[in-house]
Design an enzyme around this catalytic site. Sequence first.
Site, short mmCIF file in Angstrom:
data_model
loop_
_atom_site.label_atom_id
_atom_site.label_comp_id
_atom_site.label_asym_id
_atom_site.label_seq_id
_atom_site.Cartn_x
_atom_site.Cartn_y
_atom_site.Cartn_z
N ARG A 204 0.80 -1.23 0.00
CA ARG A 204 0.00 0.00 0.00
C ARG A 204 0.83 1.27 0.00
O ARG A 204 0.25 2.35 0.01
CB ARG A 204 -0.98 -0.02 1.17
CG ARG A 204 -1.87 -1.22 1.16
CD ARG A 204 -3.12 -1.13 2.00
NE ARG A 204 -3.85 -2.35 1.78
CZ ARG A 204 -3.61 -3.50 2.43
NH1 ARG A 204 -2.69 -3.56 3.39
NH2 ARG A 204 -4.28 -4.59 2.14
N GLY B 110 -3.54 -12.07 10.05
CA GLY B 110 -4.67 -12.41 10.91
C GLY B 110 -5.44 -13.65 10.48
O GLY B 110 -6.26 -14.17 11.23
N GLU B 111 -5.17 -14.14 9.29
CA GLU B 111 -5.83 -15.36 8.83
C GLU B 111 -4.95 -16.58 9.05
O GLU B 111 -5.26 -17.68 8.59
CB GLU B 111 -6.19 -15.25 7.34
CG GLU B 111 -7.50 -14.54 7.08
CD GLU B 111 -7.51 -13.08 7.55
OE1 GLU B 111 -6.63 -12.32 7.11
OE2 GLU B 111 -8.36 -12.71 8.37
N TRP C 127 -2.50 -3.82 9.19
CA TRP C 127 -2.20 -3.75 7.75
C TRP C 127 -2.62 -2.43 7.11
O TRP C 127 -2.69 -2.33 5.87
CB TRP C 127 -2.72 -4.97 7.00
CG TRP C 127 -4.07 -5.48 7.35
CD1 TRP C 127 -4.40 -6.25 8.43
CD2 TRP C 127 -5.28 -5.26 6.63
NE1 TRP C 127 -5.74 -6.53 8.42
CE2 TRP C 127 -6.32 -5.94 7.33
CE3 TRP C 127 -5.61 -4.57 5.47
CZ2 TRP C 127 -7.65 -5.94 6.89
CZ3 TRP C 127 -6.93 -4.58 5.03
CH2 TRP C 127 -7.92 -5.26 5.75
N ASN D 158 -8.54 -8.52 13.16
CA ASN D 158 -9.45 -9.50 13.75
C ASN D 158 -8.72 -10.49 14.67
O ASN D 158 -7.53 -10.73 14.51
CB ASN D 158 -10.16 -10.28 12.64
CG ASN D 158 -9.20 -11.06 11.77
OD1 ASN D 158 -8.61 -10.50 10.86
ND2 ASN D 158 -9.00 -12.32 12.04
N ASP E 207 -14.94 -11.07 11.45
CA ASP E 207 -13.78 -10.54 10.72
C ASP E 207 -13.82 -9.01 10.60
O ASP E 207 -13.40 -8.45 9.59
CB ASP E 207 -13.71 -11.18 9.32
CG ASP E 207 -12.33 -11.06 8.69
OD1 ASP E 207 -11.38 -10.69 9.40
OD2 ASP E 207 -12.22 -11.31 7.48
N ASP F 192 -12.07 -6.47 11.28
CA ASP F 192 -10.81 -5.78 11.56
C ASP F 192 -11.06 -4.30 11.79
O ASP F 192 -11.78 -3.67 11.01
CB ASP F 192 -9.87 -5.84 10.35
CG ASP F 192 -9.43 -7.21 9.96
OD1 ASP F 192 -8.25 -7.51 10.11
OD2 ASP F 192 -10.28 -7.99 9.45
N ASN G 175 -13.82 -0.64 5.05
CA ASN G 175 -12.73 -1.57 5.30
C ASN G 175 -11.46 -0.76 5.43
O ASN G 175 -11.47 0.26 6.13
CB ASN G 175 -12.71 -2.62 4.18
CG ASN G 175 -11.99 -3.90 4.57
OD1 ASN G 175 -10.87 -3.87 5.04
ND2 ASN G 175 -12.63 -5.04 4.38
#
Lengths: 542, 254
Positions: free
Chosen positions: A127, A188-189, A237, A255, A298, A300, A384
């Site tokens: 990003r 986080g996943e 993130w 999350n 989820d 976040d 988001n």
Amino acid sequence: MRTRHLILAALLGASFAPAQVTFQRLLNAEKEPQNWLTYSGNLLGQRYSPLTQITAANVKNLELQWVYQVRSLEKFEATPLVVDGVMYTVQAPNDVIALDAATGRVYWIYQYIPSNDARPCCGRINRGLAILGDTLYMGTIDAHLIAIDAKSGKPLWNTVVGNPKAGYALTHAPLIVKDKVIVGVAGGEYGIRGYIAAYDARTGKEAWKFYTVPGPGEPGNNTWAGDTWKTGGGSVWVTGSYDADTNQTYWGIGNPGPDWNGDLRKGDNLYTDSVVALDADTGKLKWHFQFSPHDEFDYDSVQVPVLANVEWQGRPRKIMYWANRNGFYYALDRTTGQFLRGAPFAKVTWATGLDDAGRPVRAPGSYSTEKGVEIYPGNQGATNWYSPSFSPRTGWFYIPTWDNYSSIFAKLPVEYVEGRNFTAGAPQSIITGVRPGQIVTRKEEEGYGAIRAIDPRTGEKKWDFKMTDVTDSGVLTTGSDLVFAGGREGYFFALDARTGSLLWRMPLGGVVASGPISYMVNGKQYVSVNAGSGMFVFALKQ
Amino acid sequence: MNHWTIVCFALLFAVPAFAQHTFGQADIDDGARLFRANCVICHGPDGDKVSGVDLGHGKFRRATTNEDVENIIIGGIPGTAMPPHNFTEREAFTIVIYLRKMAELASDSATNGGDPARGQALFEGKGGCTACHNILGKGSRTGPNLSEIGLLRRGAEIQRSIVDPDAEIHLSNRSVRATTKGGEEISGRLLNSDTFSVQILDSKERLRTLQRADLRQYAIVEKSPMPSYKDKLSAAELTDVVAYLSSLKGAEAK
């Protein structure tokens, strides 16, 4: 060194030139609106440009100046930096590119090949960058932090921040505070234990580290049943913000793990889905505010913390505005973390409201089940990571919004294995999340996108610019009361910041999944946005 | 390519790649669990959310054999969003057999003794289906194209759509009705839409873009334009038509 040598060196210039971007310049970014020095344009996270050459009256005369097409099929999520006529951006996954900001001609490309162990959940993307002095900083998807000389494009140091095999990755633009580079880890996943860490900008040596999931003996560890804190997630993130008055740096935390099944991690699961305020010098926690305790959807809290100094109920106050993935917007006192106001900004069914302390009041039956339960907002949230914008001129908050959007959340059992997905569910929705399609045949009641303006002091919705498809675009406001944004339909457009009326639009033919910026070179104001695999730069017709 | 090479290829593909592993229902179940836990975030529960890839119907972009798919699952695809995964080969294999099973179920012809040839005659004759449906270039384009419907839907789903067309209208099969400010009435299949415009195939099979600003009325039609064939076909005829449609697998290379 003798005088003659000094004179010679001064004449030769470069090696003795003062460092280009001091921290003072980053702190006072509003004094040089021709530049875009940080991810959000200033350290307050506002994504507001004071430039005024492009106005509501002339915006219809915008024309394309140049396009840069990246050699990457990934989503182009980077926000570029612009420093004194030079633009720096990132071609996914981790190639840094320096370009002439007026023409798009490339000065240099630094190609970093991340390890094949890198396994970012949702795309091999980046990003953006940070700059301090003459040095650029990039986090990589294999969890390295790399310092790069801004003039030559050569790496200066390379520090390992996390273990990519265990799912750790860096995807956001770093934040510079004083002499430190601050980053947080994604993953986080994958059942990571998240952290935010600061590194010496000159050497890459770690200065401090704050775990977003507290360990035994630390406050908050008792919000995790048993050993579940070890795999608790709490990823970072998106870039945080910084307030010099309080010397606090603010970060949104992701999350809890596993994402969609909270059976084992009983408790509130601090500091997941929270904002944390850290002492910028030591990384010590000053306060936290948790938006979604014990989350199974989820949600976040990975949004840019937007800081504003406003008149609040008759007195000046230092505020933090936050439009959360969970569907609520919040105003907090950023010195103390005190909850001041909050309300839904889109359709929400998981909670009926917020109590006096800002804690959600859960709706009956709004819990994840084996069979599946429909919840609004859906898994991608009511917003988001897409940057919102705060305009100090209107005092309003501009939010990229998904409304009428739901997912069916079903939980599954899961066992932690290092580096393996640790999500425990399969939410389903009519709107796809990370791989948007190009065809839309939905009705408005099945989910739509909007740029939504609210007055965050009262919660009043000021206007909506509705889109048929949802949007992954950030929002830019300007000193001439324009709003620039885009969406999945591939349009880039300008709205009136006070009325929301559409003033200009351009079909760019690809998903806008980044935040627009504005800058000026040689007296000409530019607006830049990524769409698809291209960066498109506009200015007024001469 | 000489004959010997062709024979080699034929042998390679004829021998099921499963030969190296034995497996049972428990393995398929393991694969299903791993798939749901690891793959659905990007690929969706039916495996069709990444464009050009439809795992549940055996459509891969880069893989042909089971080993190809296993290698991709474990190693990822550098330069794309597909990350590596630390599965054992056995685990990757269970995911692959689960995907193969999904594909098998999806293309389950469920003919129940129906006769595809008789079904085709009914489809093109008494049923009048080609007035709306097109199969490999034959028939009207105003209804859903059925050229590869046997790959996309199970027999039971096809049957349900014939007797109860309103039961489920897929997102890609929506139709619209619109009236322009000038009074023109327009209907057609909804192909795409955005904030400013709608793309349709109109009732005269013209690809058209309608500007929302030019429309007085616009709505997605809630009911299917297709009549129910519940009372129009006998049980045996229905089975024949389903058998015919289930046999349709698209324009296969010959």
